[in-house]
Design a protein around this motif. Sequence first.
Motif, PDB file in Angstrom:
ATOM      1  N   ILE A 197      39.985  40.724  45.206  1.00 21.82           N
ATOM      2  CA  ILE A 197      38.796  40.134  46.083  1.00 21.82           C
ATOM      3  C   ILE A 197      39.031  38.401  45.498  1.00 21.82           C
ATOM      4  CG2 ILE A 197      36.668  39.610  46.989  1.00 21.82           C
ATOM      5  CD1 ILE A 197      36.211  42.647  46.183  1.00 21.82           C
ATOM      6  N   MET A 198      38.862  38.456  44.218  1.00 25.53           N
ATOM      7  CA  MET A 198      38.924  37.026  43.485  1.00 25.53           C
ATOM      8  C   MET A 198      39.858  36.422  43.763  1.00 25.53           C
ATOM      9  SD  MET A 198      36.372  36.782  40.257  1.00 25.53           S
ATOM     10  CE  MET A 198      36.502  38.384  39.280  1.00 25.53           C
ATOM     11  N   LYS A 199      40.996  37.125  43.899  1.00 25.34           N
ATOM     12  CA  LYS A 199      42.370  36.532  43.971  1.00 25.34           C
ATOM     13  C   LYS A 199      42.562  35.911  45.727  1.00 25.34           C
ATOM     14  CE  LYS A 199      45.699  37.383  40.550  1.00 25.34           C
ATOM     15  NZ  LYS A 199      46.942  37.937  40.284  1.00 25.34           N
ATOM     16  N   ASP A 233      30.914  27.981  33.876  1.00 27.07           N
ATOM     17  CA  ASP A 233      30.818  28.856  35.010  1.00 27.07           C
ATOM     18  C   ASP A 233      31.702  30.256  34.592  1.00 27.07           C
ATOM     19  OD1 ASP A 233      29.443  27.102  36.663  1.00 27.07           O
ATOM     20  OD2 ASP A 233      31.693  25.952  37.031  1.00 27.07           O
ATOM     21  N   TYR A 234      32.852  30.259  34.224  1.00 23.79           N
ATOM     22  CA  TYR A 234      33.584  31.351  33.592  1.00 23.79           C
ATOM     23  C   TYR A 234      32.841  32.137  32.775  1.00 23.79           C
ATOM     24  CZ  TYR A 234      38.012  29.148  35.636  1.00 23.79           C
ATOM     25  OH  TYR A 234      38.986  28.830  36.460  1.00 23.79           O
ATOM     26  N   LYS A 267      27.768  38.119  33.409  1.00 21.40           N
ATOM     27  CA  LYS A 267      27.186  38.798  34.695  1.00 21.40           C
ATOM     28  C   LYS A 267      28.053  40.327  34.689  1.00 21.40           C
ATOM     29  CE  LYS A 267      24.865  35.643  37.250  1.00 21.40           C
ATOM     30  NZ  LYS A 267      25.320  34.287  37.482  1.00 21.40           N
ATOM     31  N   SER A 268      29.302  40.161  34.425  1.00 27.24           N
ATOM     32  CA  SER A 268      30.184  41.260  34.469  1.00 27.24           C
ATOM     33  C   SER A 268      29.859  42.394  33.179  1.00 27.24           C
ATOM     34  CB  SER A 268      31.735  40.771  34.573  1.00 27.24           C
ATOM     35  OG  SER A 268      32.374  41.820  34.116  1.00 27.24           O
ATOM     36  N   HIS A 300      26.566  43.898  33.891  1.00 25.64           N
ATOM     37  CA  HIS A 300      26.671  44.857  34.911  1.00 25.64           C
ATOM     38  C   HIS A 300      26.936  46.198  34.367  1.00 25.64           C
ATOM     39  CE1 HIS A 300      26.717  45.960  39.245  1.00 25.64           C
ATOM     40  NE2 HIS A 300      27.783  46.167  39.241  1.00 25.64           N
ATOM     41  N   ARG A 313      44.969  29.940  49.762  1.00 21.49           N
ATOM     42  CA  ARG A 313      44.181  31.109  50.331  1.00 21.49           C
ATOM     43  C   ARG A 313      42.419  30.613  50.138  1.00 21.49           C
ATOM     44  NH1 ARG A 313      47.353  34.658  47.507  1.00 21.49           N
ATOM     45  NH2 ARG A 313      46.116  34.523  45.661  1.00 21.49           N
ATOM     46  N   SER A 323      28.568  42.626  41.021  1.00 20.75           N
ATOM     47  CA  SER A 323      27.800  42.188  39.856  1.00 20.75           C
ATOM     48  C   SER A 323      27.000  40.724  40.171  1.00 20.75           C
ATOM     49  CB  SER A 323      28.482  42.134  38.647  1.00 20.75           C
ATOM     50  OG  SER A 323      29.602  41.102  38.832  1.00 20.75           O
ATOM     51  N   LEU A 376      38.785  34.599  32.620  1.00 19.42           N
ATOM     52  CA  LEU A 376      37.753  35.303  32.810  1.00 19.42           C
ATOM     53  C   LEU A 376      37.551  36.787  31.980  1.00 19.42           C
ATOM     54  CD1 LEU A 376      36.948  35.310  36.563  1.00 19.42           C
ATOM     55  CD2 LEU A 376      35.231  34.632  34.840  1.00 19.42           C
ATOM     56  N   LEU A 422      29.536  32.195  32.551  1.00 18.49           N
ATOM     57  CA  LEU A 422      28.343  32.993  33.210  1.00 18.49           C
ATOM     58  C   LEU A 422      28.644  34.283  34.078  1.00 18.49           C
ATOM     59  CD1 LEU A 422      26.380  29.813  34.081  1.00 18.49           C
ATOM     60  CD2 LEU A 422      25.845  31.513  32.471  1.00 18.49           C
ATOM     61  N   LEU A 423      29.902  33.973  34.650  1.00 21.59           N
ATOM     62  CA  LEU A 423      30.560  34.887  35.575  1.00 21.59           C
ATOM     63  C   LEU A 423      31.029  36.301  34.551  1.00 21.59           C
ATOM     64  CD1 LEU A 423      31.178  35.076  38.373  1.00 21.59           C
ATOM     65  CD2 LEU A 423      33.742  34.627  38.220  1.00 21.59           C
ATOM     66  N   ALA A 478      41.257  32.670  43.493  1.00 22.36           N
ATOM     67  CA  ALA A 478      41.411  32.730  41.785  1.00 22.36           C
ATOM     68  C   ALA A 478      42.849  32.992  41.670  1.00 22.36           C
ATOM     69  CB  ALA A 478      40.761  33.763  41.258  1.00 22.36           C
ATOM     70  N   MET A 516      32.967  23.738  34.094  1.00 20.49           N
ATOM     71  CA  MET A 516      33.942  24.793  34.549  1.00 20.49           C
ATOM     72  C   MET A 516      33.864  25.753  33.561  1.00 20.49           C
ATOM     73  SD  MET A 516      35.732  24.802  36.983  1.00 20.49           S
ATOM     74  CE  MET A 516      36.566  26.228  37.532  1.00 20.49           C
ATOM     75  N   GLU A 558      37.865  44.242  42.758  1.00 17.16           N
ATOM     76  CA  GLU A 558      37.190  42.845  42.409  1.00 17.16           C
ATOM     77  C   GLU A 558      38.183  41.791  42.256  1.00 17.16           C
ATOM     78  OE1 GLU A 558      33.948  43.717  40.005  1.00 17.16           O
ATOM     79  OE2 GLU A 558      33.843  41.665  39.556  1.00 17.16           O
ATOM     80  N   ILE A 569      31.646  40.782  45.392  1.00 16.23           N
ATOM     81  CA  ILE A 569      31.520  41.173  43.879  1.00 16.23           C
ATOM     82  C   ILE A 569      30.097  41.920  43.737  1.00 16.23           C
ATOM     83  CG2 ILE A 569      31.796  40.471  41.664  1.00 16.23           C
ATOM     84  CD1 ILE A 569      34.175  39.865  43.012  1.00 16.23           C
ATOM     85  N   MET A 592      33.978  27.753  43.181  1.00 17.36           N
ATOM     86  CA  MET A 592      34.239  27.560  41.634  1.00 17.36           C
ATOM     87  C   MET A 592      35.738  27.784  41.517  1.00 17.36           C
ATOM     88  SD  MET A 592      33.019  30.262  38.788  1.00 17.36           S
ATOM     89  CE  MET A 592      34.264  30.732  37.602  1.00 17.36           C
ATOM     90  N   PHE A 593      36.540  28.304  42.055  1.00 21.67           N
ATOM     91  CA  PHE A 593      37.953  28.205  42.208  1.00 21.67           C
ATOM     92  C   PHE A 593      38.593  26.915  42.514  1.00 21.67           C
ATOM     93  CE2 PHE A 593      37.159  33.080  42.163  1.00 21.67           C
ATOM     94  CZ  PHE A 593      37.090  33.089  40.830  1.00 21.67           C
ATOM     95  N   ASP A 601      42.880  32.094  36.242  1.00 24.27           N
ATOM     96  CA  ASP A 601      41.434  32.119  36.392  1.00 24.27           C
ATOM     97  C   ASP A 601      40.972  33.528  35.813  1.00 24.27           C
ATOM     98  OD1 ASP A 601      40.864  29.584  37.284  1.00 24.27           O
ATOM     99  OD2 ASP A 601      41.444  30.293  39.305  1.00 24.27           O
TER     100      ASP A 601
END
Lengths: 394, 237
Positions: free
Chosen positions: A299-301, A4-5, A11-12, A15, B97, B113, A313, A7-8, A305, A1, A296, B111, B125-126, A309
């Motif tokens: 979007i994640m929310k 994953d965070y 990436k950001s 970027h 959601r 990136s 992040l 790696l995310l 997310a 878990m 972003e 996203i 993932m979430f 989370d």
Amino acid sequence: MFTDYFLLSLKSIRHRKLRSWLTVIGIVIGVAAIISLITLSRSLQGTIEDQFESFGANRILISAKGFQGPGTLSQGLTMDDVETIEKISGFEYVIPGIFRSSEVNFKGQTSFTLVGGIPSQYYEEFYTDTGVDIVDGRNVKEGEKYVAIIGSRVATEMFDKEVHVGDKIEMGHQEYRVVGILQEVGNAQDDSQISIPLDAARELFDEEDAVDLIIAQVKVTDEIPQLQEKIEKELEQERDDTNFQVVTAAQILEQIGQVLGIMQIVLVGIAAISLIVGAIGIMNSMYTSVLERTKEIGIMKAIGARNKDILILFIIESGLIGLVGGALGVLIGAALAYAVGPLSQNAGFTIHITLEPLVLLFGLAFAFVVGIIAGILPAWQASRLKPIDALRYE
Amino acid sequence: MNHIYIENSSANRAMEVLQLKNVSKVYTLGEERVTAIDKINISIKKGDFVALVGPSGSGKSTAMNLVGCLDIATTGEIYLSEVNIQKLTESDLAQIRGKKIGFIFQTFNLIPSLDALENVALPMMFQNVPRDIRIKRAKALLEQVGLKERMYHRPNQLSGGQRQRVAIARALVNDPEIILADEPTGNLDTKTGDEIMDILKELHKKGRTIILVTHNPDLTKLANKVFTLKDGKIVGA
């Protein structure tokens, strides 16, 4: 878990390459400064301690205090004082010494350096106890007069031509035969000294009775404080004044340690300021990042997310920037310390650079923590964004 | 999270995926109170293809936000698969959601990136889905929307139609109860838009519940239920 965070976040960061690197540089500078300064000052301290240790932890040094000479009431040390000290039991030996600067001629070239004179019969013991080896030639023998032992710099650097064992050097219109060359000690003053028998020194400096320094070698280390006190008492009684000082190697070491300690605090304090600036850089970068990525975050929310989370992040992201900055800073700081070490040799003092794993680890951990702390507020702000507002943000 | 399913469950709503009961949304702008949604009632059954239409300012965006659990109603009750979402915490809403709603946006909202595969896998993932399963599912879905060759491309390396396909794959990845598409063809040319609508049609055929929010009456032809909003009220159903 967590991976994953991680790696995310990575990436950001990648970027936004340029800004990430600029932010990292801020931390690198701070950490590198702290690491190199701590390493340098601790190495300096270590080097000085090493020298003193080999230099005789069992020694008590007695010298005149303040300015002496004609026209002043102050009276320098004399052979009477040496006798006074010799009467006290507990010493291996008590050596009177004269240490003064003199002109030295070698093969037509003239130079000035410190010349030391101690009685010829003490040479063997003196250098054994000091822990300085004669790397070429031999020591001064009892009864010899116009002979000299020279420091490594006298041999190699003082004159255009190298001085070898058997060569003649001239001081005060008197020729001295070089019988031995000492190993390099590491500091310019000791390595530039010429040692001759006391009789010769008395002639050279035209001093019949004066003594510049008395070196008293103690038999038992534990007795140093008592003996120091005794010397002070006896000398005061005999001389009827207090124009002398009695110091031990430990005291000198302590004094140097204090001075270095203050220096270290000041230097590290300055370096810490640059780290704080770096931390503000991270915070600024993270705030910009939150603003830039508002959509972003929305979007994640929207896709599931939770606040925590997003919080995690962003904190990982700033922690990572701190960690990368810390790692590079530690490397550069260590390299810097190693680069400055040899430079000190030119200035006349060899610092033996020792990297302490704990200091390096501390630098790394500190940068990581600084990164996380700098990231908390921006991350908190990011996590609190309302999904609809964030999604609408352009 | 089990308590959510136990609470509020009753037999007479068995078929309803989504129910809005007397839902109002009032915004306060300074001193002024603006009623964006005024006591609307909507009921959507499993397998429905519902169109929510209306001009801009009609309140359809607000309605969509409420249906998508992105916002909370001022009054009234919203049941999403028998759960009264009005009573949920922010964190639970996020979970809902992620699990029950698949969003498809006008501007794709990927996203930047992350590549296509990572974008599709992200909602899992979430939900704490293990990594290998995430990759497997995301790959399968991308293949279904015809992007097998584009999995490792980032959004800026994809065309608008391709981006929307990625978004559709992402919307499906947690096997949601409802697919909520907000002007999904709004940023696409007619041909590409038709292709996207074909995919939605296909999904509906396979039994998916779809809510399409649009101002384009042409798109409502696919729907079996149309709610027309005007000034925050439903004027035609």
